[in-house]
Design an enzyme around this catalytic site. Structure first.
Site, short mmCIF file in Angstrom:
data_model
loop_
_atom_site.label_atom_id
_atom_site.label_comp_id
_atom_site.label_asym_id
_atom_site.label_seq_id
_atom_site.Cartn_x
_atom_site.Cartn_y
_atom_site.Cartn_z
CE LYS A 42 34.96 41.77 41.07
NZ LYS A 42 33.83 41.14 40.38
CE LYS A 63 40.38 42.85 35.74
NZ LYS A 63 39.27 41.91 35.99
CE LYS A 92 32.98 43.37 32.20
NZ LYS A 92 32.99 42.57 33.42
#
Ligand code: TYM
Length: 327
Positions: A111, A192, A195
């Site tokens: 991230k 993956k 969202k």
């Protein structure tokens, strides 16, 4: 009775991955275990959020938990920020976690690479997650495979704390689904389904309408062979579609392969799309009946009351053990 606990960040709209990897497991276990599910809104602010949108999403997520099949009479449902003990315990745990341990978290590495202004909160968030779990002495934590390392960190922290200060926390265990632990993005099946994806092209959101769902599934990236079988390495797109079907139908991958063995890719996609539309339309109908109802407030008030009592007791025990306050 053993206790299970999990949470899904309101950092974006919930997806088919959230349903299969996390909520679906909670639905499956809710009759067997004492169940706690919460909205980790404090986790969401580790990256910039629009405050109004965040508040709306918290309530949407609660409605979706219930619409997906979580029975409020069998689950304690609550909002993380309505319980101030989470952050307090997190601080004590931060003071008992080493920089080296926290630095090994692969999700932080991934991230932080994607962002310019990386916050300290993004780095310490797995420790807040450990606090979320340890406050309630959860036995099991149902999660997708991407969260396994964080639950393992919670285990390490709790084991060490118990050794240093005497037995205080249950050592939690991750529960990873056999099928569907990592649903992949439909437009790039090596990633993956997330969202927080920027385009959302390969992501099925639980509130997507029928036309959008069909369009996304029909344009899912596959491969140039035309045979349907499960092979994660060479056929990630097809394997992902088989996984989605198998999870939603609650049958094994073997049975799914058998069912589709004579199908072409177009027919496979159409059948997967039919099933996803069927499942999500049931969820959406329940969601629409719930979203503006007063019932949600009652459920959340109850969750707040129940969890504050449990968490207060645990935090006082912890403070006492480490020498804080006058407990
Ligand atoms: P989060 O919000 O990223 O994801 C919520 C849950 O959904 C699972 N999941 C998936 N499973 C399969 N395939 C996918 N594509 C997929 N995408 C998401 C995740 O593995 C997770 O189980 N830190 C956590 C939230 C959290 C938490 C906790 C969880 C905070 N405190 C305490 C358990 C216990 C998170 O960011 O998950």
């Amino acid at each position: 009775m053993k206790r299970i606990l999990t949470g899904l960040q309101p950092s974006g709209e919930l997806t088919l991955g959230s349903l299969i990897g996390s909520i679906g497991q909670m639905v499956m276990y809710q009759n067997e275990y004492e169940s706690f599910i919460f909205v980790p809104d404090m986790h969401a602010i580790t990256v910039k959020q629009d405050p109004k949108l965040l508040k709306e999403r918290v309530i949407k997520n609660v409605a979706l938990y219930i619409a997906c099949g979580l029975d409020p009479s069998k689950n304690v449902i609550y909002i993380q920020s309505e319980n101030l003990y989470h952050a307090n315990l997190s601080w004590v745990l931060e003071c008992n976690t080493y920089i080296g341990e926290a630095s090994r978290m692969t999700q932080f590495k991934d991230k932080s690479k994607k962002q310019d202004n990386v916050t300290v909160g993004l780095f310490t968030y797995p420790i807040l997650m450990a606090a979320d779990i340890l406050l309630y002495d959860a036995d099991y934590v149902p999660v997708g495979v991407d969260q396994k390392q964080h639950v393992e960190l919670a285990r390490d922290i709790s084991e060490r704390f118990n050794k240093t200060y005497g037995n205080t926390f249950k050592i939690p265990e991750p529960l990873i689904p056999e099928v569907g632990a990592k649903i992949m993005d439909l437009s790039d099946p090596t990633r993956k389904m997330s969202k927080s994806d920027v385009t959302g092209k390969g992501v099925i959101y639980l509130l997507d309408d029928e036309k959008t769902i069909r369009k996304k599934i029909m344009s899912a990236v596959t491969d140039s062979e035309s045979k349907v079988y499960y092979d994660l390495v060479n056929k990630p797109g097809i394997s992902n579609l088989l996984t989605i079907y198998s999870s939603l139908k609650e049958i094994s991958i073997k049975e799914t392969e058998e069912h589709f063995k004579d199908c072409n890719y177009g027919n496979l996609k159409k059948e997967v799309a039919d099933l996803v539309v069927e499942k999500l339309s049931i969820i959406q109908e329940k969601y629409n009946n719930l979203i503006n109802s007063e019932e949600l407030d009652k459920i959340l008030d109850n969750g707040k009351d129940v969890t504050n009592v449990i968490a207060k007791k645990k935090l006082e025990e912890v403070f006492n053990k480490v020498g804080l306050g006058r407990y």
